[in-house]
Write an enzyme that holds these catalytic residues in place. Sequence first.
Site, PDB file in Angstrom:
ATOM      1  N   ARG A   1       0.865  -1.180   0.000  1.00  0.00           N
ATOM      2  CA  ARG A   1       0.000   0.000   0.000  1.00  0.00           C
ATOM      3  C   ARG A   1       0.902   1.230   0.000  1.00  0.00           C
ATOM      4  O   ARG A   1       1.921   1.272   0.712  1.00  0.00           O
ATOM      5  CB  ARG A   1      -0.912   0.043   1.233  1.00  0.00           C
ATOM      6  CG  ARG A   1      -2.110  -0.892   1.162  1.00  0.00           C
ATOM      7  CD  ARG A   1      -3.132  -0.499   0.079  1.00  0.00           C
ATOM      8  NE  ARG A   1      -4.261  -1.412   0.002  1.00  0.00           N
ATOM      9  CZ  ARG A   1      -4.340  -2.485  -0.778  1.00  0.00           C
ATOM     10  NH1 ARG A   1      -3.346  -2.805  -1.596  1.00  0.00           N
ATOM     11  NH2 ARG A   1      -5.426  -3.247  -0.780  1.00  0.00           N
TER      12      ARG A   1
ATOM     13  N   HIS B   1      -0.761  -0.255  -9.672  1.00  0.00           N
ATOM     14  CA  HIS B   1      -1.488  -1.144  -8.752  1.00  0.00           C
ATOM     15  C   HIS B   1      -2.044  -2.367  -9.491  1.00  0.00           C
ATOM     16  O   HIS B   1      -3.245  -2.645  -9.469  1.00  0.00           O
ATOM     17  CB  HIS B   1      -2.627  -0.362  -8.069  1.00  0.00           C
ATOM     18  CG  HIS B   1      -2.933  -0.886  -6.699  1.00  0.00           C
ATOM     19  ND1 HIS B   1      -3.175  -0.088  -5.613  1.00  0.00           N
ATOM     20  CD2 HIS B   1      -3.034  -2.158  -6.239  1.00  0.00           C
ATOM     21  CE1 HIS B   1      -3.421  -0.836  -4.552  1.00  0.00           C
ATOM     22  NE2 HIS B   1      -3.335  -2.106  -4.912  1.00  0.00           N
TER      23      HIS B   1
ATOM     24  N   GLU C   1      -1.739   7.859  -5.330  1.00  0.00           N
ATOM     25  CA  GLU C   1      -2.314   7.292  -6.559  1.00  0.00           C
ATOM     26  C   GLU C   1      -3.773   7.719  -6.761  1.00  0.00           C
ATOM     27  O   GLU C   1      -4.214   7.913  -7.888  1.00  0.00           O
ATOM     28  CB  GLU C   1      -2.148   5.772  -6.613  1.00  0.00           C
ATOM     29  CG  GLU C   1      -2.823   5.004  -5.521  1.00  0.00           C
ATOM     30  CD  GLU C   1      -2.360   3.538  -5.423  1.00  0.00           C
ATOM     31  OE1 GLU C   1      -1.183   3.243  -5.646  1.00  0.00           O
ATOM     32  OE2 GLU C   1      -3.199   2.689  -5.105  1.00  0.00           O
TER      33      GLU C   1
ATOM     34  N   ASP D   1       4.518  -0.457  -7.248  1.00  0.00           N
ATOM     35  CA  ASP D   1       3.208  -0.747  -7.842  1.00  0.00           C
ATOM     36  C   ASP D   1       2.149   0.149  -7.205  1.00  0.00           C
ATOM     37  O   ASP D   1       1.052   0.279  -7.719  1.00  0.00           O
ATOM     38  CB  ASP D   1       2.857  -2.230  -7.613  1.00  0.00           C
ATOM     39  CG  ASP D   1       1.607  -2.651  -8.377  1.00  0.00           C
ATOM     40  OD1 ASP D   1       1.463  -2.249  -9.550  1.00  0.00           O
ATOM     41  OD2 ASP D   1       0.765  -3.374  -7.803  1.00  0.00           O
TER      42      ASP D   1
HETATM   43  P1  NAD Z   1      -1.469 -11.296   4.953  1.00  0.00           P
HETATM   44  O1  NAD Z   1      -2.495 -10.848   5.941  1.00  0.00           O
HETATM   45  O2  NAD Z   1      -1.444 -12.729   4.535  1.00  0.00           O
HETATM   46  O3  NAD Z   1      -0.017 -10.934   5.503  1.00  0.00           O
HETATM   47  C1  NAD Z   1       0.315  -9.700   6.045  1.00  0.00           C
HETATM   48  C2  NAD Z   1       1.476  -9.934   7.008  1.00  0.00           C
HETATM   49  O4  NAD Z   1       1.923  -8.654   7.446  1.00  0.00           O
HETATM   50  C3  NAD Z   1       1.086 -10.743   8.254  1.00  0.00           C
HETATM   51  O5  NAD Z   1       2.007 -11.782   8.464  1.00  0.00           O
HETATM   52  C4  NAD Z   1       1.110  -9.710   9.376  1.00  0.00           C
HETATM   53  O6  NAD Z   1       1.489 -10.264  10.631  1.00  0.00           O
HETATM   54  C5  NAD Z   1       2.183  -8.762   8.865  1.00  0.00           C
HETATM   55  N1  NAD Z   1       2.133  -7.438   9.456  1.00  0.00           N
HETATM   56  C6  NAD Z   1       1.068  -6.733   9.898  1.00  0.00           C
HETATM   57  N2  NAD Z   1       1.470  -5.538  10.375  1.00  0.00           N
HETATM   58  C7  NAD Z   1       2.814  -5.500  10.226  1.00  0.00           C
HETATM   59  C8  NAD Z   1       3.809  -4.532  10.534  1.00  0.00           C
HETATM   60  N3  NAD Z   1       3.487  -3.358  11.080  1.00  0.00           N
HETATM   61  N4  NAD Z   1       5.095  -4.817  10.256  1.00  0.00           N
HETATM   62  C9  NAD Z   1       5.432  -6.016   9.704  1.00  0.00           C
HETATM   63  N5  NAD Z   1       4.540  -6.972   9.386  1.00  0.00           N
HETATM   64  C10 NAD Z   1       3.246  -6.712   9.651  1.00  0.00           C
HETATM   65  O7  NAD Z   1      -1.650 -10.325   3.693  1.00  0.00           O
HETATM   66  P2  NAD Z   1      -1.200 -10.608   2.199  1.00  0.00           P
HETATM   67  O8  NAD Z   1      -2.271 -11.338   1.464  1.00  0.00           O
HETATM   68  O9  NAD Z   1       0.174 -11.133   2.194  1.00  0.00           O
HETATM   69  O10 NAD Z   1      -1.233  -9.106   1.609  1.00  0.00           O
HETATM   70  C11 NAD Z   1      -0.336  -8.123   2.090  1.00  0.00           C
HETATM   71  C12 NAD Z   1      -0.750  -6.780   1.524  1.00  0.00           C
HETATM   72  O11 NAD Z   1      -0.506  -6.751   0.124  1.00  0.00           O
HETATM   73  C13 NAD Z   1      -2.248  -6.460   1.634  1.00  0.00           C
HETATM   74  O12 NAD Z   1      -2.585  -5.947   2.904  1.00  0.00           O
HETATM   75  C14 NAD Z   1      -2.436  -5.442   0.556  1.00  0.00           C
HETATM   76  O13 NAD Z   1      -2.200  -4.165   1.122  1.00  0.00           O
HETATM   77  C15 NAD Z   1      -1.330  -5.751  -0.444  1.00  0.00           C
HETATM   78  N6  NAD Z   1      -1.839  -6.239  -1.726  1.00  0.00           N
HETATM   79  C16 NAD Z   1      -1.506  -5.571  -2.855  1.00  0.00           C
HETATM   80  C17 NAD Z   1      -1.960  -6.016  -4.097  1.00  0.00           C
HETATM   81  C18 NAD Z   1      -1.603  -5.314  -5.376  1.00  0.00           C
HETATM   82  O14 NAD Z   1      -2.349  -5.454  -6.371  1.00  0.00           O
HETATM   83  N7  NAD Z   1      -0.510  -4.577  -5.449  1.00  0.00           N
HETATM   84  C19 NAD Z   1      -2.778  -7.143  -4.166  1.00  0.00           C
HETATM   85  C20 NAD Z   1      -3.090  -7.823  -2.983  1.00  0.00           C
HETATM   86  C21 NAD Z   1      -2.611  -7.359  -1.762  1.00  0.00           C
END
Ligand code: NAD
Length: 335
Positions: free
Chosen positions: A240, A301, A269, A264
């Site tokens: 994000r 994105h 954005e 990305d």
């Molecule tokens: P997930 O919930 O499986 O994993 C997130 C991880 O981050 C968890 O292990 C959590 O403990 C950890 N976390 C939370 N707060 C933290 C912090 N302050 N410092 C370090 N680690 C922390 O989520 P995911 O499916 O892996 O997705 C991660 C992120 O990717 C989503 O929240 C979303 O913002 C982003 N995303 C982007 C796209 C894109 O199109 N670019 C697509 C999907 C997801």
Amino acid sequence: MAYNISMRILFYAAKTYDKDSFDAVSDQYSGIDIEYTNYELGPRSASLADGYDAVCAFVSANVSARTLTALKKHGVGAVLMRCAGYNNVDLDKAKELGIIVKVVPNYSPEAVAELAMGLALAANRRLCKSYNRVRDNNFNIDGLCGVNLHGKTAGIIGTGKIGSAMCRICHGFGMKVIAYDVDKNLTLKRIIEYVSLDELLERSDLISLHCPLTDSNYHMINSDAINKMKNGVILVNTSRGALIDTPDLVKGIKMGKFHGVGLDVYEEEGDDIYNDHSSSLYPNPAASRLMDFPNVVMTSHQGFYTKEALRAIAETTFKNAKDVLDDKRTMNDVA
Ligand code: NAD
């Protein structure tokens, strides 16, 4: 709220690829009818959902307290997010109003992780500059020199579904993988070492962000964090935008801190996302500023944008709708 017979969903900000992927699975879900609108969900466009049971929205939607209040007024009982992140949804307000919010937490972690590595490689090896030169009959390679990733240290922030996939990719590249997470993922213990955030910033040659955006990690990559990084580091953000303070990043790039930056997502954005502004005389100032640098590569994105991910998003969103219809709470509920 229980829906006994059928459900009508208004699908906001619909693109052709959304319609294609959702129409491809809709036959399996009789009783769930989707209608599409190009309008983005926000406080004003919420009234379009009058008479619908649910709305379907994406990362670009404004699902603030005002929007939710308007949706409630028009009889909407559920918000089906067709994405994993939900930082744009006021969950407290949704709970207060009794609006169900469901997300798609696990559609294809590899889709996003593979783009993250793609951005790291493109920024590292100056692939976009190189592509433009060759197209222009310019076969000079001055200024395109990269670094080997093999043998270097990858620092992964957030080792959930996408971060884990990125750990495996970096491991496959022959990198030493270190990680920081507030919650350790023991399934990765053979291939990664958990360290503190400061140690990760100090040791990594490639840093990739994979944690959700929360109140506590807003601008976690700011001047303080950047100063701790190695000179010549590669930074990638597919998570994000607001995890990074853009003006601080620009300062860091100007200081020569980064060998490459792949984004990305970026905080500013906003309305640009997923829309064509190529004829506008007023380009997004943050994107233009960042794109001025030859070592920055940006995409819009699109981490989620693979055939496999689109299909999985459509299937899970329909399943989420069916669960609302059946009054069933699942792991996909965030409110
Ligand atoms: P997930 O919930 O499986 O994993 C997130 C991880 O981050 C968890 O292990 C959590 O403990 C950890 N976390 C939370 N707060 C933290 C912090 N302050 N410092 C370090 N680690 C922390 O989520 P995911 O499916 O892996 O997705 C991660 C992120 O990717 C989503 O929240 C979303 O913002 C982003 N995303 C982007 C796209 C894109 O199109 N670019 C697509 C999907 C997801």
